[in-house]
Motif scaffolding. Structure first.
Motif, PDB file in Angstrom:
ATOM      1  N   GLY A 117     -37.569  50.426 -10.655  1.00 38.87           N
ATOM      2  CA  GLY A 117     -38.633  50.428 -10.014  1.00 38.87           C
ATOM      3  C   GLY A 117     -39.435  51.829 -10.135  1.00 38.87           C
ATOM      4  N   ALA A 118     -39.558  52.385 -11.214  1.00 42.72           N
ATOM      5  CA  ALA A 118     -40.274  53.522 -11.577  1.00 42.72           C
ATOM      6  C   ALA A 118     -41.558  53.155 -12.514  1.00 42.72           C
ATOM      7  N   GLU A 119     -42.729  53.893 -12.426  1.00 44.02           N
ATOM      8  CA  GLU A 119     -43.634  53.791 -13.369  1.00 44.02           C
ATOM      9  C   GLU A 119     -43.379  54.666 -14.264  1.00 44.02           C
ATOM     10  N   VAL A 120     -43.429  54.225 -15.764  1.00 42.90           N
ATOM     11  CA  VAL A 120     -43.032  54.837 -16.909  1.00 42.90           C
ATOM     12  C   VAL A 120     -44.224  55.687 -17.594  1.00 42.90           C
ATOM     13  N   VAL A 121     -44.016  56.912 -18.001  1.00 47.93           N
ATOM     14  CA  VAL A 121     -44.976  57.480 -18.890  1.00 47.93           C
ATOM     15  C   VAL A 121     -44.238  58.195 -20.201  1.00 47.93           C
ATOM     16  N   TYR A 122     -45.065  57.937 -21.289  1.00 43.51           N
ATOM     17  CA  TYR A 122     -44.177  58.652 -22.506  1.00 43.51           C
ATOM     18  C   TYR A 122     -45.465  59.685 -23.120  1.00 43.51           C
TER      19      TYR A 122
END
Length: 223
Positions: A117-122
């Motif tokens: 359920g998370a938004e992911v950033v790289y």
């Protein structure tokens, strides 16, 4: 009893990314809760927020005690410790935080984080891509905003090949599928672009369009 602002943020993990993010939010006037196991890092952040907590236990209960559930957005910035990142993100999601963002260092890790359920950033990958574009484009590339994988807003320095042409004569909308949305010249930015405007060599054209079309245009006008 503490009354939380609607725009409260939580930052878990004070590495370089988390610290810079927390300071940026605090300096923008946002209410920020920060959590880390390193007392020195937390002490530094107390110059920016009074809600800075030291703990090496990121259980659901501990996070609830520090008030993470009161945040509208929580960013989990412990991507290097994959198991801790996933478990902490799961705990934050289970506390009902509306918007959870998690830092990832691999696509596999990102896939798991998205599934819970998370938004992911790289951050590292995105910075590398930005630097790569800057190096490849050379002097004609000043800055860009990637709207998605195909569309960008980019600043392009005018060259002698288009100097003295009017916007109408350039006709980049028909030729390249691009739109000029602003022209920076002499320290000012003009957003009302008239067809008869004549391009000067010191001008910077701000264009929007597909990345491949921008590349074609830059190649065509290169000195």
């Amino acid at each position: 009893m503490k009354t939380w602002k609607p725009s409260a943020f939580g930052v878990i993990g004070l590495g370089r990314f988390g610290t810079a993010l927390a300071i940026s939010l605090a300096e923008a006037g946002k209410e920020v809760i920060v959590v880390d196991c390193n007392e020195d890092k937390v002490r530094e952040l107390r110059h920016y927020t009074e809600y800075a907590f030291v703990t090496d236990n990121l259980s659901k209960e501990t996070l609830q005690e520090v008030g993470i559930q009161n945040c509208d957005t929580v960013i989990v910035c412990i991507g290097e410790k994959i198991d801790a990142c996933i478990l902490t993100t799961l705990n934050v999601v289970s506390l009902g935080v509306p918007h959870v963002i998690a830092k990832a260092i691999s696509s596999d890790q990102g896939t798991v984080l998205e599934k819970i359920g998370a938004e992911v950033v790289y951050p590292e990958r995105d910075m590398a891509l930005r630097l790569g574009k800057r190096l490849v484009a050379g002097n004609h590339f000043l800055d860009f905003i990637a709207l998605n994988n195909e569309v960008e807003i980019r600043q392009i320095q005018a060259t002698s090949r288009i100097t003295d042409y009017t916007v109408e004569q350039l006709d980049i909308r028909r030729k390249y599928g691009l739109n000029i949305i602003a022209i920076e010249s002499g320290g000012t930015t003009e957003i009302e672009i008239y067809p008869q405007y004549q391009i000067r060599k010191e001008d910077i054209l701000v264009v929007i369009g597909k990345t491949k079309n921008i590349a074609k245009f830059e190649k065509a006008i290169a000195d």
